[in-house]
Design a protein around this motif. Structure first.
Motif, PDB file in Angstrom:
ATOM      1  N   TYR A 258      -9.710 -17.316  31.806  1.00  9.77           N
ATOM      2  CA  TYR A 258      -8.918 -17.175  33.027  1.00  9.77           C
ATOM      3  C   TYR A 258      -8.669 -15.708  33.375  1.00  9.77           C
ATOM      4  O   TYR A 258      -8.914 -15.268  34.507  1.00  9.77           O
ATOM      5  N   THR A 259      -8.202 -14.932  32.416  1.00 10.01           N
ATOM      6  CA  THR A 259      -7.811 -13.543  32.677  1.00 10.01           C
ATOM      7  C   THR A 259      -9.015 -12.666  33.001  1.00 10.01           C
ATOM      8  O   THR A 259      -8.905 -11.724  33.803  1.00 10.01           O
TER       9      THR A 259
ATOM     10  N   SER B  44     -10.824 -10.499  26.990  1.00 10.17           N
ATOM     11  CA  SER B  44     -10.794 -10.507  28.460  1.00 10.17           C
ATOM     12  C   SER B  44     -11.314  -9.187  29.031  1.00 10.17           C
ATOM     13  O   SER B  44     -12.014  -9.176  30.050  1.00 10.17           O
TER      14      SER B  44
ATOM     15  N   PHE C 181      -1.893 -12.542  22.718  1.00 11.52           N
ATOM     16  CA  PHE C 181      -2.069 -11.496  23.725  1.00 11.52           C
ATOM     17  C   PHE C 181      -3.134 -10.482  23.302  1.00 11.52           C
ATOM     18  O   PHE C 181      -4.013 -10.124  24.088  1.00 11.52           O
TER      19      PHE C 181
ATOM     20  N   LEU D 193      -2.644  -7.306  32.425  1.00  8.90           N
ATOM     21  CA  LEU D 193      -2.345  -7.515  31.005  1.00  8.90           C
ATOM     22  C   LEU D 193      -0.913  -8.014  30.805  1.00  8.90           C
ATOM     23  O   LEU D 193      -0.653  -8.839  29.926  1.00  8.90           O
TER      24      LEU D 193
ATOM     25  N   ASN E 297       1.566 -15.289  30.468  1.00 11.09           N
ATOM     26  CA  ASN E 297       0.815 -16.547  30.538  1.00 11.09           C
ATOM     27  C   ASN E 297       0.639 -17.211  29.175  1.00 11.09           C
ATOM     28  O   ASN E 297       0.311 -18.401  29.101  1.00 11.09           O
ATOM     29  N   THR E 298       0.851 -16.447  28.097  1.00 13.65           N
ATOM     30  CA  THR E 298       0.723 -17.055  26.767  1.00 13.65           C
ATOM     31  C   THR E 298       1.721 -18.183  26.558  1.00 13.65           C
ATOM     32  O   THR E 298       1.511 -19.048  25.698  1.00 13.65           O
TER      33      THR E 298
ATOM     34  N   LEU F 289      -7.138 -18.427  27.778  1.00 14.46           N
ATOM     35  CA  LEU F 289      -6.576 -17.197  28.334  1.00 14.46           C
ATOM     36  C   LEU F 289      -7.673 -16.187  28.656  1.00 14.46           C
ATOM     37  O   LEU F 289      -7.615 -15.493  29.678  1.00 14.46           O
ATOM     38  N   THR F 290      -8.696 -16.121  27.807  1.00 13.33           N
ATOM     39  CA  THR F 290      -9.793 -15.179  28.037  1.00 13.33           C
ATOM     40  C   THR F 290     -10.596 -15.562  29.266  1.00 13.33           C
ATOM     41  O   THR F 290     -10.892 -14.718  30.125  1.00 13.33           O
TER      42      THR F 290
ATOM     43  N   LEU G 234      -0.999 -11.552  31.545  1.00 17.35           N
ATOM     44  CA  LEU G 234      -1.581 -12.266  30.406  1.00 17.35           C
ATOM     45  C   LEU G 234      -0.526 -12.527  29.336  1.00 17.35           C
ATOM     46  O   LEU G 234      -0.455 -13.631  28.770  1.00 17.35           O
TER      47      LEU G 234
ATOM     48  N   GLY H 187      -6.557 -10.402  25.053  1.00 12.07           N
ATOM     49  CA  GLY H 187      -6.653  -9.178  25.854  1.00 12.07           C
ATOM     50  C   GLY H 187      -7.944  -8.429  25.604  1.00 12.07           C
ATOM     51  O   GLY H 187      -8.620  -7.988  26.546  1.00 12.07           O
TER      52      GLY H 187
END
Length: 215
Positions: free
Chosen positions: A96-97, A30, A23, A151, A157-158, A93-94, A154, A27
């Motif tokens: 996408y977010t 992102s 995260f 956030l 989503n992890t 994740l980066t 996010l 985060g």
């Protein structure tokens, strides 16, 4: 009920520590990438606007699981090697977010009166200077609640990373099933763990809202 947690304490700690690492790293990346994309979307350069628009439209309409699958299974076949599954998850994740953060930041930019940008350009500021000095500081004041929501999404989503060999909180149920532990109680403790992880974000949001409030 408590024994499910205490007997498997290390598993829960290691899983949630990996989740928090995912995260925090994703985060930060992102926020940086999403802010840059928002700058592209309001840029006077048509090519940058087109790139930003295309990126956001494609990624917002692509399932996150598909992004993970591409980076974990597809990227190596294209000679794109990432150091580990952890960094593959961070990258997914980066990517996408940041599309969602881009739209949040862009909405904040649109709340800034156009006259302020025009005045800044009139005194000789470049587009980047206007964005960095005049527009973004005011935009971020307006987007604290929606940015916090992204956030929090996010953080949740992890858990998808568990399906791609990353031993984070989402992978705990599978290990607990192998140990013969109660799955319902396992999910209850995982839910409690995520609630505890989300509380600091909510408190941070309220603190930021008070600090950035305009009298």
């Amino acid at each position: 009920m408590l024994s499910v947690l205490t007997d498997n304490w290390k598993l829960f700690v290691d899983g949630f520590w990996t989740t928090i690492r995912l995260f925090l790293v994703a985060g930060v990346f992102s926020l940086v990438l999403g802010t840059a994309l928002a700058g592209f979307r309001v840029s006077p350069v048509p090519a940058l606007r087109g790139f930003g628009t295309g990126y956001v439209n494609i990624l917002r309409n692509t399932p996150l699981t598909l992004v993970f699958a591409f980076l974990v299974f597809g990227a190596p076949k294209m000679q794109i090697e990432l150091p580990s599954y952890f960094w593959s998850a961070v990258t997914a994740l980066t990517i996408y977010t940041s599309a969602f953060i881009c739209e949040v930041v862009r909405s904040g930019i649109n709340t800034v009166a156009p006259g302020q940008s025009e005045a800044a350009r009139a005194v000789g500021m470049t587009f980047l200077q206007v964005l960095r000095i005049v527009v973004l500081p005011q935009a971020f004041r307006a987007i604290v609640p929606p940015l916090t929501s992204v956030l929090i999404a996010l953080l949740k989503n992890t858990t998808i990373a568990a399906g791609f060999s990353v031993a984070e909180a989402g992978a705990i149920p599978a290990v607990m099933a192998e140990r013969g532990e109660n799955q319902v109680l396992t999910l209850v403790w995982i839910t409690i763990g995520f609630l505890i992880a989300i509380i600091p974000l909510v408190l941070l949001q309220r603190w930021a809202e008070r600090r950035t409030a305009v009298a």
